[in-house]
Structures are given as C-alpha cells and as structure tokens.
Design an enzyme around this catalytic site. Structure first.
Site, PDB file in Angstrom:
ATOM      1  NE  ARG A  57     -14.143 -92.936 -64.115  1.00  0.00           N
ATOM      2  CZ  ARG A  57     -15.297 -93.073 -63.456  1.00  0.00           C
ATOM      3  NH1 ARG A  57     -15.620 -94.245 -62.915  1.00  0.00           N
ATOM      4  NH2 ARG A  57     -16.131 -92.063 -63.311  1.00  0.00           N
ATOM      5  CE1 TYR A 110       8.816-104.271 -63.895  1.00  0.00           C
ATOM      6  CE2 TYR A 110       6.850-103.650 -62.679  1.00  0.00           C
ATOM      7  CZ  TYR A 110       7.898-103.323 -63.510  1.00  0.00           C
ATOM      8  OH  TYR A 110       8.022-102.032 -63.963  1.00  0.00           O
ATOM      9  CG  ASP A 182       3.380-109.953 -65.109  1.00  0.00           C
ATOM     10  OD1 ASP A 182       3.551-110.026 -66.349  1.00  0.00           O
ATOM     11  OD2 ASP A 182       3.671-108.933 -64.445  1.00  0.00           O
ATOM     12  CE  LYS A 207       7.892-103.016 -69.464  1.00  0.00           C
ATOM     13  NZ  LYS A 207       7.738-103.825 -68.271  1.00  0.00           N
TER      14      LYS A 207
HETATM   15  C1  LIG Z   1       7.114-103.632 -67.026  1.00  0.00           C
HETATM   16  C2  LIG Z   1       6.448-104.717 -66.300  1.00  0.00           C
HETATM   17  C3  LIG Z   1       5.311-104.461 -65.519  1.00  0.00           C
HETATM   18  C4  LIG Z   1       4.755-103.068 -65.327  1.00  0.00           C
HETATM   19  O1  LIG Z   1       4.239-102.553 -66.499  1.00  0.00           O
HETATM   20  P1  LIG Z   1       4.066-100.969 -66.785  1.00  0.00           P
HETATM   21  O2  LIG Z   1       3.429-100.953 -68.110  1.00  0.00           O
HETATM   22  O3  LIG Z   1       5.436-100.368 -66.735  1.00  0.00           O
HETATM   23  O4  LIG Z   1       3.216-100.426 -65.696  1.00  0.00           O
HETATM   24  C5  LIG Z   1       4.695-105.538 -64.905  1.00  0.00           C
HETATM   25  N1  LIG Z   1       5.182-106.787 -65.013  1.00  0.00           N
HETATM   26  C6  LIG Z   1       6.278-107.062 -65.744  1.00  0.00           C
HETATM   27  C7  LIG Z   1       6.762-108.468 -65.821  1.00  0.00           C
HETATM   28  C8  LIG Z   1       6.951-106.048 -66.405  1.00  0.00           C
HETATM   29  O5  LIG Z   1       8.053-106.325 -67.117  1.00  0.00           O
END
Ligand SMILES: *Cc1c(COP(=O)(O)O)cnc(C)c1O
Length: 394
Positions: A57, A110, A182, A207
């Site tokens: 952790r 998101y 993000d 992603k």
């Molecule tokens: C998918 C996504 C998230 C969340 O990510 P997870 O790995 O599913 O928790 C956050 N921001 C964006 C822009 C995303 O496409």
C-alpha cells in the site's frame, strides 16, 4: 535451511538472485511484504519514499517502475499509481481538498468524475462551479476566495472538444488554483499538460496506456514533488493504490504506446474523413478535421493529430444509432476506449438510455450519436465494416 524440517523448508523457499546478469523486463514483484536487513530503514518504507519498500500500500518495485515511466513520459516529478482511473481521480481530489474548499470544473467531464464531484458537493461540503472551458474568462469569473482546484480534460467525451489548455491553465494558475488535467484521451504521446502549466495529470491506464483491455488501472503525475508527497501520504490512507500485476501489464502496454497511438490516430482520421462525406452522416466530431470547431487548438496541443476517438451523428436519430451498432461485424459494440480493437458505442441506447431526447441535447449528446474508438486494425477493413453498418441503417 537444509537443517530445518520439511514443514519449515516448504515455507522458507530461497529466492535466487541473478548473478552478473539483470532482467530485461521489469520483474513482477508479486510480494506485498518486504523486510529490511537494517531496521533503521523501516521509517523510509512507511513513508513510501524512494526504493525503501515495506508494504504494497506504501509502494512496490513493479508499481514504482510504472509510476516512474509515466512520470517520465509526462515530464512530471513523480507518479502515483492507483487501482483504477477512478482510484487516481478520488485520490487526487480527496488528497488535495478539504471541506469548505471550492472547485472549478469543466462541464463535460467523464461521467465518473462528475459523479464524484456531485458527491463532494452533496456530502462533503466542497462546492463546485462548472464552466464550458472555451474561454479563460469563465475560469476567472468562477473563482472565489475559497477556490482551490481547477479540473479539466484535454479532449472531451464524446464530442471531442479540445481545450485551449495553455490559456485555461494560465487563468487557473493566476488565480492560485491547483490545476488538474485528465489526459486519458490524449496520452503523453499527443499532449503533456505539465508543459502547459498543469500541476497534476491523471490517466485511466485502463484505456490507452494499458491498451489491450486486460488491465484496470490509473495514475496521477505531479509536477511538484511536495504535492506528490502530500497526495501519496493520503493514498496510503485511502488504500486505492495499484497492485504489482496490473502495474506490470500497464508497463508492458507503455512500450508500444507511441506506435499504437500513431495508428489509432491514423485510423480515426481515415474513418472521420470518409464518414464526413457519407450521406447517412449528419456531423462528424473529430479534431483532425478542418470542420472541427477546435481544429486550431488541436493542431497546437495534440502535435497536429486528432486522437483515436471520433463521434458521428446519424441523420436517423436513436433508431439509426441502434441499427448501426447492431450491424457492426468487426468493430465491437461496448463501452470504454483505447483498445487495440475498434470499439463503438451508442450512448442514447446504453450509457445515457435513461435520458429523453431533450435531456440528451442538454448533455450535448445527439440521439443518433455514435462514439468510435479506432483500433489499430487495417483502415480499409474498418471502413468496410462501418460502410456496411451504415447501409443497414433504416
Ligand atoms: C475511463 C475513464 C476514467 C475512469 O477510469 P477507470 O480506469 O475506468 O476507473 C476517467 N477518465 C476518463 C477520461 C476515462 O475515459
């Protein structure tokens, strides 16, 4: 060890250390506990700093390799990996904000981030003001004496709007806000927000960074070492830190990130150009097209490319969208993005199915809007699939 009984030897297996050679790949340190020969080192392990590993952790060598790799690509001081993109987002928000603070956020974020922000304002005394993000003046107008943080996305979902990031970040920094971007859709191959003044960059590694839909993960990269320490300290309390195997998968994905993103962009551009000239298509939203409202910002911000995601609106509305998805043979109808396989979704019949046409319009999503995350397949195969699916639309 040979002096011990079998029961004991079965537990205390020797661990071979390579002699004179080193591993070419990052080993998966599938151990969550470490022991120090020198007990004086333990406090450093608890702090999760450097390479004094104690307990996962707080830190793990495989996870650290992933953190350092992404921090390096983004041009930040340090990275903090999380169990998911949402884990990274929550860690950053909760690690930096306290009750009474105010957040300025882009409206089209998101869905998961919007849900967290709603939760913060309804249950934790953190107010949020939303701005469109197409003008730095909106940020300046939204700022209050208790404003603490500005939250943005490089490319918005699903209409692929691209922010004038340097200008918006500049307005946030002038007002003394911690700026967070993000950048999941852009990846560090196309844009490195720290270079434009961001304090923190977050990614869903699920992603593009991972890239093969075999790992759930997230990461936050910090421009500043002190802020990183503050949030890392909180991350160990929250317990949403990453495990070694997912970090290893994401790290393996990173090695082909550049190559994949180039092909994702080429394929998305190819599809966008052909779709724009198809009679069944009303609009194509893709920052690589001259018709896109943010084309100029995209050229400057995304190294002249448009990213791997495009969306289109079919003239036939909701039914047309549903027909299109049902007719796809090569592209996969599902949520998410950034996979080597092409993925397509129709928000009006899936993620946004509870909204009527007026509510959809409010959310900036047409009833016939489709989102395509271009994979790395041969572009002509993708076009054949999309073209036959368009023919199947009533
Ligand atoms: C998918 C996504 C998230 C969340 O990510 P997870 O790995 O599913 O928790 C956050 N921001 C964006 C822009 C995303 O496409």
């Amino acid at each position: 060890m040979t002096d011990f009984h079998l029961d004991t030897r079965a537990v205390h297996t020797p661990i071979p250390e390579p002699e004179g050679s080193r591993p070419l790949g990052v080993p998966i340190y599938q151990t969550h506990l470490f022991a120090f020969d020198d007990p004086e080192m333990q406090p450093a392990g608890f702090a999760g700093e450097g390479n004094a590993f104690l307990y996962n952790r707080y830190g793990n060598p495989t996870v650290r390799a992933f953190e350092e790799a992404v921090a390096g690509l983004e041009g930040g001081a340090a990275g903090l990996a999380a169990a998911s993109g949402m884990g990274a987002i929550n860690t950053v928000l909760l690690g930096l904000l306290g009750s009474g603070d105010h957040v300025v956020a882009q409206r089209s974020l998101y869905g998961g981030t919007l849900a967290v922000l709603r939760d913060l304002s309804e249950r934790r005394g953190i107010e949020v003001t939303y701005v469109d993000g197409d003008d730095p003046a909106q940020v300046r107008d939204a700022v209050r004496p208790n404003s603490k943080l500005l939250w943005l996305e490089t490319i918005s979902n699903p209409t692929t709007r691209v922010l004038d990031l340097p200008a918006i970040l500049g307005a946030g920094r002038e007002a003394g806000l911690i700026t967070v971007v993000d950048s999941t859709f852009a990846t560090p191959v196309l844009c490195r927000p720290v270079e434009h003044g961001a304090d923190v960059v977050v990614h869903s590694a699920t992603k593009y960074l991972g890239g093969h839909s075999d790992v759930l993960g997230g990461i936050a990269v910090f421009a500043d070492e002190d802020r990183y320490r503050q949030v890392r300290h909180y991350a160990t309390e929250l317990g949403a830190t990453a495990a070694p195997f997912p970090a290893w998968l994401a790290l393996r994905g990173l090695q082909t990130l550049s190559l994949r993103v180039r092909q994702h962009c080429d394929n998305a551009q190819f599809l966008a150009e052909r779709l724009e000239n198809h009679p069944a298509v009303d609009v194509v939203h893709y920052p690589g097209l001259d018709s896109h409202p943010d084309r100029e910002a995209a050229v400057r911000l995304l190294s002249g490319r448009g990213g791997g995601v495009l969306s289109l609106e079919l003239a036939g509305g909701r039914d047309a969208g549903r027909d299109f998805i049902a007719a796809l043979r090569l592209a996969t109808a599902t949520v998410s993005l950034g996979d080597v396989k092409t993925l397509a979704m129709h928000p009006a019949s899936t993620s946004h199915r509870d909204l009527d046409d007026a509510q959809l319009r409010e959310a900036g999503i047409g009833a016939g809007l489709l989102r395509i995350s271009a994979g790395i397949e041969h572009p002509e195969d993708l076009w054949s699939d999309v073209e036959q699916a368009l023919k199947a639309v009533r």
